[in-house]
Design a protein around this motif. Sequence first.
Motif, mmCIF file in Angstrom:
data_model
loop_
_atom_site.group_PDB
_atom_site.id
_atom_site.type_symbol
_atom_site.label_atom_id
_atom_site.label_comp_id
_atom_site.label_asym_id
_atom_site.label_seq_id
_atom_site.Cartn_x
_atom_site.Cartn_y
_atom_site.Cartn_z
ATOM 1 N N LYS A 1 0.196 10.534 41.805
ATOM 2 C CA LYS A 1 1.226 10.817 42.800
ATOM 3 C C LYS A 1 2.237 9.684 42.929
ATOM 4 N N ALA A 54 5.284 7.103 41.884
ATOM 5 C CA ALA A 54 6.582 7.254 41.222
ATOM 6 C C ALA A 54 6.547 6.766 39.777
ATOM 7 N N ASN A 113 5.323 9.467 37.637
ATOM 8 C CA ASN A 113 6.357 10.491 37.513
ATOM 9 C C ASN A 113 7.305 10.163 36.358
ATOM 10 N N ASN A 123 8.068 12.615 33.110
ATOM 11 C CA ASN A 123 9.407 12.922 32.580
ATOM 12 C C ASN A 123 9.509 12.550 31.108
ATOM 13 N N SER A 159 1.171 17.017 31.225
ATOM 14 C CA SER A 159 0.354 16.114 32.051
ATOM 15 C C SER A 159 -0.566 15.266 31.181
#
Length: 163
Positions: A13, A15, A18, A22, A87
């Motif tokens: 979770k 950043a 993340n 991407n 993922s």
Amino acid sequence: MSTLAQRGLRISKNAIFNLFLNRAAKLLGKPFKVLTVLNETADKLADENSKDNKFKQLFAVALTVVRMVRSYINGDYRQIPTSTVVSGLAVLLYVLSPIDLVPDFIPVVGFLDDLSLVSWFVGKFNGEIIRFRDWEMQTAHLTASNPAQGDPSLPVVAELGHS
């Protein structure tokens, strides 16, 4: 004290992770680059010589994730949602990266966050991992009965024209 999977959930979770998601989504369309990442991650995981049974199991599953993403990229295994592959690839990119929440050069703790994220992935996508392993066993059985299909245990080499 939280479990590895709980730590991995927190990392998933974050950043920073993340950014890896991407990057993984962008890499998915570049099979040769993905195979390079997979080979580097497999080498990094194979170098770990932990004797703890729990860690050995996580390494084995992480290597399964490498094979699963590789099979998806090669087009051999497509019975999996693309989001799961993204993922999985993001987790592998995180493991490979020396720059993450806890840098890998810090003894033990640096690799623990990588294992935590792998543990989270295993918990979240365990069904997909089991289905992939079943497919691998069926494929290995079929290949054993038809040697012309090649040896699935050998590393996959990307053809330069397909990347």
